[in-house]
Design a protein around this motif. Structure first.
Motif, PDB file in Angstrom:
ATOM      1  N   LEU A  39      52.969 -22.374   5.887  1.00 44.32           N
ATOM      2  CA  LEU A  39      54.031 -22.552   5.268  1.00 44.32           C
ATOM      3  C   LEU A  39      54.315 -23.871   4.650  1.00 44.32           C
ATOM      4  O   LEU A  39      55.162 -24.436   5.085  1.00 44.32           O
ATOM      5  CB  LEU A  39      55.198 -21.920   5.656  1.00 44.32           C
ATOM      6  N   VAL A  40      53.173 -24.431   3.859  1.00 47.89           N
ATOM      7  CA  VAL A  40      53.422 -25.598   3.255  1.00 47.89           C
ATOM      8  C   VAL A  40      53.648 -25.771   1.817  1.00 47.89           C
ATOM      9  O   VAL A  40      53.118 -24.667   1.094  1.00 47.89           O
ATOM     10  CB  VAL A  40      52.262 -26.529   3.552  1.00 47.89           C
ATOM     11  N   GLY A  41      54.410 -26.703   1.006  1.00 52.27           N
ATOM     12  CA  GLY A  41      54.671 -26.585  -0.162  1.00 52.27           C
ATOM     13  C   GLY A  41      55.379 -27.850  -0.772  1.00 52.27           C
ATOM     14  O   GLY A  41      55.142 -28.994  -0.207  1.00 52.27           O
ATOM     15  N   SER A  42      56.179 -27.580  -1.824  1.00 48.80           N
ATOM     16  CA  SER A  42      56.632 -28.928  -2.318  1.00 48.80           C
ATOM     17  C   SER A  42      57.972 -29.159  -1.468  1.00 48.80           C
ATOM     18  O   SER A  42      58.497 -28.615  -0.604  1.00 48.80           O
ATOM     19  CB  SER A  42      57.482 -28.540  -3.670  1.00 48.80           C
ATOM     20  N   TRP A  43      58.558 -30.401  -1.913  1.00 46.01           N
ATOM     21  CA  TRP A  43      59.796 -30.957  -0.879  1.00 46.01           C
ATOM     22  C   TRP A  43      60.990 -29.935  -1.204  1.00 46.01           C
ATOM     23  O   TRP A  43      61.447 -29.742  -0.036  1.00 46.01           O
ATOM     24  CB  TRP A  43      60.156 -32.187  -1.410  1.00 46.01           C
ATOM     25  N   ALA A  44      61.078 -29.092  -2.012  1.00 46.18           N
ATOM     26  CA  ALA A  44      62.162 -28.219  -2.304  1.00 46.18           C
ATOM     27  C   ALA A  44      61.812 -26.912  -1.785  1.00 46.18           C
ATOM     28  O   ALA A  44      62.290 -25.860  -2.211  1.00 46.18           O
ATOM     29  CB  ALA A  44      62.263 -28.034  -3.791  1.00 46.18           C
ATOM     30  N   GLY A  45      60.540 -26.551  -1.082  1.00 46.25           N
ATOM     31  CA  GLY A  45      60.223 -25.357  -0.466  1.00 46.25           C
ATOM     32  C   GLY A  45      59.544 -24.511  -1.372  1.00 46.25           C
ATOM     33  O   GLY A  45      59.072 -23.213  -0.893  1.00 46.25           O
ATOM     34  N   ALA A  46      58.913 -24.816  -2.433  1.00 48.50           N
ATOM     35  CA  ALA A  46      58.116 -23.895  -3.294  1.00 48.50           C
ATOM     36  C   ALA A  46      56.713 -23.887  -2.706  1.00 48.50           C
ATOM     37  O   ALA A  46      55.943 -25.064  -2.466  1.00 48.50           O
ATOM     38  CB  ALA A  46      58.202 -24.436  -4.767  1.00 48.50           C
ATOM     39  N   MET A  47      56.296 -22.718  -2.574  1.00 45.55           N
ATOM     40  CA  MET A  47      54.895 -22.679  -1.965  1.00 45.55           C
ATOM     41  C   MET A  47      53.848 -21.961  -2.921  1.00 45.55           C
ATOM     42  O   MET A  47      54.088 -21.008  -3.581  1.00 45.55           O
ATOM     43  CB  MET A  47      54.970 -21.899  -0.742  1.00 45.55           C
ATOM     44  N   GLY A  48      52.396 -22.380  -2.599  1.00 46.88           N
ATOM     45  CA  GLY A  48      51.452 -21.684  -3.159  1.00 46.88           C
ATOM     46  C   GLY A  48      51.170 -22.084  -4.570  1.00 46.88           C
ATOM     47  O   GLY A  48      51.760 -23.045  -5.209  1.00 46.88           O
ATOM     48  N   GLN A  49      50.323 -21.620  -5.188  1.00 49.15           N
ATOM     49  CA  GLN A  49      49.501 -21.929  -6.447  1.00 49.15           C
ATOM     50  C   GLN A  49      50.539 -21.418  -7.850  1.00 49.15           C
ATOM     51  O   GLN A  49      50.542 -21.992  -8.456  1.00 49.15           O
ATOM     52  CB  GLN A  49      48.276 -21.230  -6.997  1.00 49.15           C
ATOM     53  N   THR A  50      51.460 -20.827  -7.405  1.00 43.50           N
ATOM     54  CA  THR A  50      52.509 -20.716  -8.514  1.00 43.50           C
ATOM     55  C   THR A  50      53.747 -20.863  -7.927  1.00 43.50           C
ATOM     56  O   THR A  50      55.141 -20.110  -8.502  1.00 43.50           O
ATOM     57  CB  THR A  50      52.339 -18.789  -8.852  1.00 43.50           C
ATOM     58  N   GLN A  51      53.945 -21.422  -6.865  1.00 46.92           N
ATOM     59  CA  GLN A  51      55.045 -21.952  -6.314  1.00 46.92           C
ATOM     60  C   GLN A  51      56.417 -21.195  -6.062  1.00 46.92           C
ATOM     61  O   GLN A  51      57.451 -21.359  -6.784  1.00 46.92           O
ATOM     62  CB  GLN A  51      55.766 -23.231  -7.166  1.00 46.92           C
ATOM     63  N   PHE A  52      56.411 -20.384  -5.133  1.00 49.56           N
ATOM     64  CA  PHE A  52      57.263 -19.295  -4.768  1.00 49.56           C
ATOM     65  C   PHE A  52      58.270 -19.861  -3.756  1.00 49.56           C
ATOM     66  O   PHE A  52      57.868 -20.338  -2.779  1.00 49.56           O
ATOM     67  CB  PHE A  52      56.769 -17.934  -4.466  1.00 49.56           C
ATOM     68  N   ILE A  53      59.654 -19.912  -3.848  1.00 47.50           N
ATOM     69  CA  ILE A  53      60.336 -19.967  -2.757  1.00 47.50           C
ATOM     70  C   ILE A  53      60.374 -18.999  -1.720  1.00 47.50           C
ATOM     71  O   ILE A  53      59.932 -17.867  -2.262  1.00 47.50           O
ATOM     72  CB  ILE A  53      61.744 -20.391  -3.179  1.00 47.50           C
ATOM     73  N   PRO A  54      60.551 -19.005  -0.436  1.00 52.45           N
ATOM     74  CA  PRO A  54      60.295 -18.082   0.420  1.00 52.45           C
ATOM     75  C   PRO A  54      61.262 -16.815   0.243  1.00 52.45           C
ATOM     76  O   PRO A  54      60.488 -15.826   0.456  1.00 52.45           O
ATOM     77  CB  PRO A  54      61.085 -18.638   1.725  1.00 52.45           C
ATOM     78  N   THR A  55      62.528 -16.718  -0.413  1.00 51.68           N
ATOM     79  CA  THR A  55      62.987 -15.541  -0.602  1.00 51.68           C
ATOM     80  C   THR A  55      62.294 -14.753  -1.557  1.00 51.68           C
ATOM     81  O   THR A  55      62.062 -13.436  -1.691  1.00 51.68           O
ATOM     82  CB  THR A  55      64.448 -15.756  -1.226  1.00 51.68           C
ATOM     83  N   THR A  56      61.641 -15.450  -2.578  1.00 52.02           N
ATOM     84  CA  THR A  56      61.038 -14.816  -3.795  1.00 52.02           C
ATOM     85  C   THR A  56      59.644 -14.593  -3.267  1.00 52.02           C
ATOM     86  O   THR A  56      58.980 -13.344  -3.767  1.00 52.02           O
ATOM     87  CB  THR A  56      60.717 -15.865  -4.921  1.00 52.02           C
ATOM     88  N   PHE A  57      59.018 -15.152  -2.570  1.00 53.22           N
ATOM     89  CA  PHE A  57      57.854 -14.584  -1.706  1.00 53.22           C
ATOM     90  C   PHE A  57      58.057 -13.233  -1.361  1.00 53.22           C
ATOM     91  O   PHE A  57      57.347 -12.330  -1.114  1.00 53.22           O
ATOM     92  CB  PHE A  57      57.276 -15.426  -0.780  1.00 53.22           C
ATOM     93  N   LEU A  58      59.241 -13.138  -0.211  1.00 52.81           N
ATOM     94  CA  LEU A  58      59.467 -11.751   0.296  1.00 52.81           C
ATOM     95  C   LEU A  58      59.782 -10.802  -0.640  1.00 52.81           C
ATOM     96  O   LEU A  58      58.959  -9.496  -0.489  1.00 52.81           O
ATOM     97  CB  LEU A  58      60.550 -11.868   1.352  1.00 52.81           C
TER      98      LEU A  58
END
Length: 425
Positions: free
Chosen positions: A196-215
């Motif tokens: 679980l690594v990403g931007s400083w604001a918590g966006a993750m992956g190639q399409t930059q999902f925040i954790p709640t949106t990931f779930l």
């Protein structure tokens, strides 16, 4: 991605049933009772009393929400704030970047060429588009803007990032929601914290999902039973398509169309009524390229936007433009995605060039808002962010003064406002 755009999608729940993934932890509130006492928080000091106080409070809140104590003990042990994140979060650019400069930076020949190569090398996009109804060129454009087609993913620990933002307090509710969601992902066994690594604001992956949106919206796009937004481009793009589809993307409709206004047009109509193209045609608005609107678009209400004022390109923004803004609530971002998608699909450049705009200093923007308020045009709190309220107030001022009411804040307009309000220029 701009993260406020996701707040409308921050819903709790399991992954899409179509993915076949193991459901997430079943979590429910657990109020203290004689059989369920107040949790004992035993975490080592971080060196920041403010952070430690927040962390203790969050630990109790997380246990009450149903997160296991052993998970919290393991993942929150030794947690310290990241000063670099605090600095990034509090930083507001001294100069605003004009829309024209932003578009020139994102819709480039290099990005178009790379995007076409990456699109053509990913056959799964055909199935993704068929399933969700979102054009693959839109998805590839988002991919390009969010992570440079997967090249820039960020290297911040999402747990530490969200804890830092929550403890700082400016966006506590948002950050705590993301931290809870990230802990749920870890607790479910779907991914360890190291992933679980990403931007400083918590966006993750190639399409930059925040954790709640990931779930809520991440899905398996390559059929391997996982939804790996970091290492699977198919998963990342399928998830972006699922997000837009759930937000309300309409199959077959455009996202925007460049248009031209007649001489003497009432620009106070910008960012106003949403009407079908025939209504706009009665007021002299026509497609810039001269082509007719599609059958679907003829029945689709659209809003007129003038992102660089009357001197720049004009657009009818259809429903799907605003769905892109659910991804990132920025007119510039949605236009960047839409224009890049059109170029990926073989369409030419805009008919009307972007003007050369002067970046406005923070002091200029706040001074303009202050002046509008003093003159009786409610621009809201002077925060230097030229948003909908500021533009609405400026249009009202321009109308009252017999000016072109396009709501565009130029340096000349700043000086006029300050002078009229009695402030030195």
């Amino acid at each position: 991605m701009d993260r406020r755009a996701f707040l409308v999608l921050l819903v709790a729940g399991c992954a899409d049933p179509a993915t076949g993934l193991t459901p997430q932890l079943a979590l429910g509130p657990q109020a203290p009772t004689p059989h369920n006492p107040e949790p004992v928080v035993d975490l080592a000091p971080s060196g920041s009393p403010t952070f430690d106080a927040w962390l203790r409070s969050f630990y109790v809140k997380a246990v009450r929400a149903g997160l296991p104590s052993d998970l919290l003990d393991r993942e929150l042990a030794g947690l310290t704030p990241n000063d670099r994140i605090s600095a990034l979060d509090s930083r507001q650019p001294e100069f605003s970047r004009p829309v024209s400069a932003y578009i020139r930076g994102v819709v480039t020949d290099d990005r178009i060429a790379i995007g076409r190569r990456r699109r053509d090398a990913l056959p799964a996009l055909n199935q993704i588009e068929a399933r969700h109804g979102v054009p693959q060129n839109v998805l590839v454009a988002i991919w390009g803007l969010e992570s440079g087609f997967g090249a820039i993913l960020g290297d911040f620990d999402v747990i530490r990032s969200m804890a830092t933002l929550a403890a700082d307090g400016r966006r506590r509710e948002f950050a705590e929601d993301q931290l809870m969601a990230a802990l749920k992902i870890i607790g479910s066994g779907e991914f360890p914290r190291s992933r679980l690594v990403g931007s400083w604001a918590g966006a993750m992956g190639q399409t930059q999902f925040i954790p709640t949106t990931f779930l809520a919206t991440a899905i398996d796009g390559d059929g391997d039973g996982r939804r790996d937004l970091w290492n699977s481009s198919a998963d990342a793009l399928a998830s972006a398509a699922n997000l837009l589809a759930k937000a309300g993307w309409r199959r077959g409709e455009s996202w925007h169309r460049e248009v031209i206004a007649p001489e003497g047009f009432d620009y106070a109509l910008t960012e106003g009524p949403r009407e079908i193209p025939a209504w706009w045609a009665e007021r002299g608005i026509r497609a810039a390229d001269g082509r007719p609107f599609s059958a679907a678009d003829q029945q689709a209400p659209a809003e007129l936007i003038a992102p660089s004022g009357a001197a720049g390109p004009l657009f009818l923004a259809f429903h799907n433009h605003f769905m892109i803004r659910r991804y990132n609530n920025s007119t510039a971002y949605a236009l960047g995605v839409g224009l890049l998608a059109q170029r990926l699909g073989g369409e030419g450049a805009l008919v009307r060039d972007w003007p050369q705009e002067t970046p406005l200093a923070l002091a200029d923007r706040t001074a303009a808002q202050t002046a509008l308020n003093q003159l009786g045009f409610d621009a809201g709190a002077p925060d230097g962010i030229v948003g909908v309220n500021t533009r609405k107030a400026l249009r009202a001022y321009q109308q009252a003064r017999g000016l072109v009411a396009d709501g565009y804040l130029s340096l000349e307009m700043v000086r006029r406002l300050r002078s009229e309000a009695g402030a030195p220029n």
